[in-house]
Design a protein around this motif. Structure first.
Motif, mmCIF file in Angstrom:
data_model
loop_
_atom_site.group_PDB
_atom_site.id
_atom_site.type_symbol
_atom_site.label_atom_id
_atom_site.label_comp_id
_atom_site.label_asym_id
_atom_site.label_seq_id
_atom_site.Cartn_x
_atom_site.Cartn_y
_atom_site.Cartn_z
ATOM 1 N N SER A 108 41.549 50.200 59.162
ATOM 2 C CA SER A 108 40.648 49.850 58.065
ATOM 3 C C SER A 108 39.604 48.860 58.545
ATOM 4 C CB SER A 108 41.430 49.234 56.903
ATOM 5 O OG SER A 108 40.560 48.800 55.874
ATOM 6 N N GLU A 109 38.398 49.007 58.010
ATOM 7 C CA GLU A 109 37.321 48.046 58.252
ATOM 8 C C GLU A 109 37.037 47.209 57.007
ATOM 9 O OE1 GLU A 109 36.170 47.372 61.040
ATOM 10 O OE2 GLU A 109 36.493 49.122 62.336
ATOM 11 N N GLN A 110 37.886 47.330 55.978
ATOM 12 C CA GLN A 110 37.664 46.556 54.759
ATOM 13 C C GLN A 110 37.844 45.065 55.036
ATOM 14 O OE1 GLN A 110 39.214 48.124 50.877
ATOM 15 N NE2 GLN A 110 40.450 49.419 52.231
ATOM 16 N N PRO A 111 36.960 44.230 54.514
ATOM 17 C CA PRO A 111 37.120 42.784 54.700
ATOM 18 C C PRO A 111 38.167 42.217 53.748
ATOM 19 C CG PRO A 111 35.169 43.213 53.392
ATOM 20 C CD PRO A 111 35.708 44.555 53.799
ATOM 21 N N MET A 112 38.805 41.152 54.198
ATOM 22 C CA MET A 112 39.787 40.444 53.380
ATOM 23 C C MET A 112 39.363 38.990 53.255
ATOM 24 S SD MET A 112 42.819 40.398 51.767
ATOM 25 C CE MET A 112 44.098 41.518 52.381
ATOM 26 N N ASP A 113 39.462 38.445 52.048
ATOM 27 C CA ASP A 113 39.260 37.017 51.835
ATOM 28 C C ASP A 113 40.357 36.516 50.901
ATOM 29 O OD1 ASP A 113 38.426 37.568 49.132
ATOM 30 O OD2 ASP A 113 36.387 37.910 49.848
ATOM 31 N N TYR A 114 40.383 35.208 50.681
ATOM 32 C CA TYR A 114 41.469 34.626 49.892
ATOM 33 C C TYR A 114 41.405 35.043 48.423
ATOM 34 C CZ TYR A 114 42.493 31.781 53.988
ATOM 35 O OH TYR A 114 42.825 31.368 55.261
ATOM 36 N N ARG A 115 40.210 35.274 47.914
ATOM 37 C CA ARG A 115 40.093 35.717 46.526
ATOM 38 C C ARG A 115 40.672 37.129 46.372
ATOM 39 N NH1 ARG A 115 37.473 32.959 43.075
ATOM 40 N NH2 ARG A 115 36.200 31.954 44.699
ATOM 41 N N THR A 116 40.401 37.980 47.346
ATOM 42 C CA THR A 116 40.977 39.324 47.331
ATOM 43 C C THR A 116 42.495 39.257 47.430
ATOM 44 O OG1 THR A 116 38.986 40.248 48.345
ATOM 45 C CG2 THR A 116 41.004 41.546 48.527
ATOM 46 N N LEU A 117 42.989 38.382 48.298
ATOM 47 C CA LEU A 117 44.433 38.222 48.444
ATOM 48 C C LEU A 117 45.064 37.746 47.138
ATOM 49 C CD1 LEU A 117 46.925 38.231 50.282
ATOM 50 C CD2 LEU A 117 46.316 35.903 50.990
ATOM 51 N N ALA A 118 44.412 36.799 46.463
ATOM 52 C CA ALA A 118 44.925 36.326 45.175
ATOM 53 C C ALA A 118 44.992 37.469 44.167
ATOM 54 C CB ALA A 118 44.042 35.199 44.641
ATOM 55 N N GLY A 119 44.016 38.377 44.219
ATOM 56 C CA GLY A 119 44.033 39.530 43.329
ATOM 57 C C GLY A 119 45.202 40.459 43.606
ATOM 58 N N ILE A 120 45.574 40.584 44.878
ATOM 59 C CA ILE A 120 46.730 41.412 45.234
ATOM 60 C C ILE A 120 48.015 40.785 44.702
ATOM 61 C CG2 ILE A 120 48.109 42.270 47.160
ATOM 62 C CD1 ILE A 120 45.441 42.504 48.739
ATOM 63 N N TYR A 121 48.165 39.481 44.920
ATOM 64 C CA TYR A 121 49.346 38.800 44.380
ATOM 65 C C TYR A 121 49.424 38.993 42.863
ATOM 66 C CZ TYR A 121 49.491 36.000 48.766
ATOM 67 O OH TYR A 121 49.558 35.566 50.061
ATOM 68 N N ALA A 122 48.280 38.831 42.188
ATOM 69 C CA ALA A 122 48.256 38.951 40.725
ATOM 70 C C ALA A 122 48.636 40.359 40.284
ATOM 71 C CB ALA A 122 46.873 38.578 40.194
ATOM 72 N N ALA A 123 48.195 41.369 41.034
ATOM 73 C CA ALA A 123 48.524 42.750 40.681
ATOM 74 C C ALA A 123 50.025 43.007 40.802
ATOM 75 C CB ALA A 123 47.742 43.712 41.574
ATOM 76 N N ILE A 124 50.649 42.434 41.829
ATOM 77 C CA ILE A 124 52.101 42.585 41.983
ATOM 78 C C ILE A 124 52.826 41.918 40.820
ATOM 79 C CG2 ILE A 124 54.084 41.974 43.423
ATOM 80 C CD1 ILE A 124 52.164 42.152 45.857
ATOM 81 N N ARG A 125 52.394 40.718 40.471
ATOM 82 C CA ARG A 125 53.001 40.008 39.340
ATOM 83 C C ARG A 125 52.847 40.812 38.044
ATOM 84 N NH1 ARG A 125 56.271 36.020 41.281
ATOM 85 N NH2 ARG A 125 55.161 34.183 42.075
ATOM 86 N N ALA A 126 51.641 41.328 37.812
ATOM 87 C CA ALA A 126 51.366 42.024 36.557
ATOM 88 C C ALA A 126 52.199 43.291 36.434
ATOM 89 C CB ALA A 126 49.878 42.348 36.463
ATOM 90 N N GLU A 127 52.309 44.055 37.517
ATOM 91 C CA GLU A 127 53.069 45.301 37.452
ATOM 92 C C GLU A 127 54.564 45.028 37.284
ATOM 93 O OE1 GLU A 127 53.568 49.366 37.165
ATOM 94 O OE2 GLU A 127 51.721 48.163 37.128
ATOM 95 N N ALA A 128 55.060 44.001 37.961
ATOM 96 C CA ALA A 128 56.470 43.638 37.781
ATOM 97 C C ALA A 128 56.737 43.238 36.337
ATOM 98 C CB ALA A 128 56.840 42.511 38.731
#
Length: 406
Positions: A120-140
């Protein structure tokens, strides 16, 4: 700690490779929970999210830096050798082709690691990472599941670039790691002293003072990261704190000072984390060897919430699996999580195909020593971001249920 009967913990690891779009993680998170629904029902659940090798934790400058980018584990078989990434990949892939494709080799590296490439060439930043954590929390939450969410912290330079370990603070990177058959520097020695660093960090906004033990920095910085992102804790990978990977012969000479420095790191981390969870991936060797060769201490063990008893087929001495499991269960404190192999999210080997003998033996150990197993742990996605095939998951879940209820 031994298992007292009933459901065991499921500790599943995932990486950003499961997402088609890092900024829209909800579909990938939903697919993860769907695919593992039977595994996650009616048992304690821990999800270890491995954004990279933990360098992003060490570099983290605080909430004002959430738009800062960092490299993530978007590679297969990452190893940054002299000459740069292109030269490294070309040399590795030439060797892989000659030995595996043309030569028919089917064991060890480079066969297990596979070719070097970027997924993958997609960039990652801390805001994106926070969104991933939030998505895991929300789905759980949507599914009514209580999930402990941990980030992964690796002592070495595998999986992606490691600026903190190899560029900012090489003075505390005293060890090497085998990354797909390549020995690369950059493994943190928690007992080593840091050079002064004026850059801001979440736990040290005024910079790192010279002479600070690396373990003190890691402990405070990890706790600050976990707090800022609302996580439940951290998974310390690859025997974090103990230099000399995976075999006692690789350990440095043991001194009282080294053992004291190791214990200091674990106790400082426990203090900084408070009620936060600290999981630790062990050396593949029994506790008495970890004490005598590496300098692990009883107080350090007691600081942990869980120990992952490592069994990865590409590294483990098969005769050591049972003695190691029993020794960790006998500690009487941290929960014992038995590692189970399917696939690897950073290399392309597939244990259920490539080493069926060890794959089945891991499950035999689970059945024979269920009383010593408080949980199981496995990588839930492969290097391409695909989940473990359903037939293998179902087969292993049946073994887990037999271990739970007889």
């Amino acid at each position: 700690m031994r298992h007292s009967g009933g459901p065991v913990e499921a500790c599943l690891w995932i990486t950003p490779k499961i997402f088609d779009d890092l900024r829209d993680p909800a579909p990938g998170v939903e697919a993860f929970f769907d695919h593992h629904a039977e595994w996650l029902a009616d048992r304690p659940v821990t999800v270890v999210f491995c954004a990279g090798n933990g360098d992003h934790v060490l570099n983290y400058a605080g909430p004002a830096s959430w738009d800062d980018r960092f490299d993530w584990a978007r590679y297969n078989c990452f190893a940054l050798a002299p000459g740069g990434p292109a030269a490294s990949a070309r040399a590795h892939n030439r060797d892989w082709l000659a030995r595996v494709r043309d030569g028919g080799e089917r064991s060890a590296n480079p066969y297990s690691a596979g070719p070097m490439f970027i997924l993958s060439e997609q960039p990652m930043d801390y805001r994106t990472l926070a969104g991933i954590y939030a998505a895991i929390r929300a789905e759980a939450s949507r599914r009514g599941l209580r999930v402990n969410l941990l980030e992964y912290l690796e002592p070495g330079p595998e999986f992606c670039r490691s600026e903190w370990k190899t560029a900012r603070h090489p003075e505390v990177a005293a060890g090497t790691a085998d990354a797909g058959g390549h020995l690369v520097p950059g493994v943190i020695d928690v007992t080593a002293a840091l050079s002064a660093d004026a850059r801001p960090y979440a736990a040290f906004p005024g910079g790192i003072p010279g002479g600070l033990p690396a373990g003190d920095f890691v402990a405070a910085q990890t706790a600050a990261f976990v707090a800022d992102f609302g996580l439940d804790g951290v998974m310390l990978g690859n025997q974090f704190g103990l230099i000399g990977f995976w075999h006692p012969d690789n350990a440095p000479p043991l001194t009282p000072e080294r053992s004291a420095g190791i214990e200091r790191f674990f106790l400082r981390l426990r203090e900084a984390m408070g009620e936060g969870l600290v999981y630790w991936m062990d050396t593949y060797w029994r506790a008495e060897v970890e004490r005598s060769a590496w300098g692990m201490t009883d107080a350090a063990y007691r600081s942990l919430d869980a120990i992952l008893v490592s069994t990865f087929a590409v590294l483990v001495e098969r005769t050591e699996i049972v003695p190691n499991l029993l020794s960790k269960a006998a500690l009487g404190g941290p929960r014992t999580l038995l590692g189970l192999d399917f696939v690897d999210p950073w290399y392309w080997y597939r244990t259920y195909l490539d080493d069926r003998r060890t794959y089945l033996y891991q499950r035999e150990v689970l059945a024979a020593h269920a009383a010593s197993v408080a949980g199981v742990s496995f990588f839930a996605n492969d290097t391409f971001g695909h989940f473990v095939p359903e037939p293998e998951l179902s087969f292993t879940l049946e073994m887990v249920r037999k271990a739970e209820y007889g």
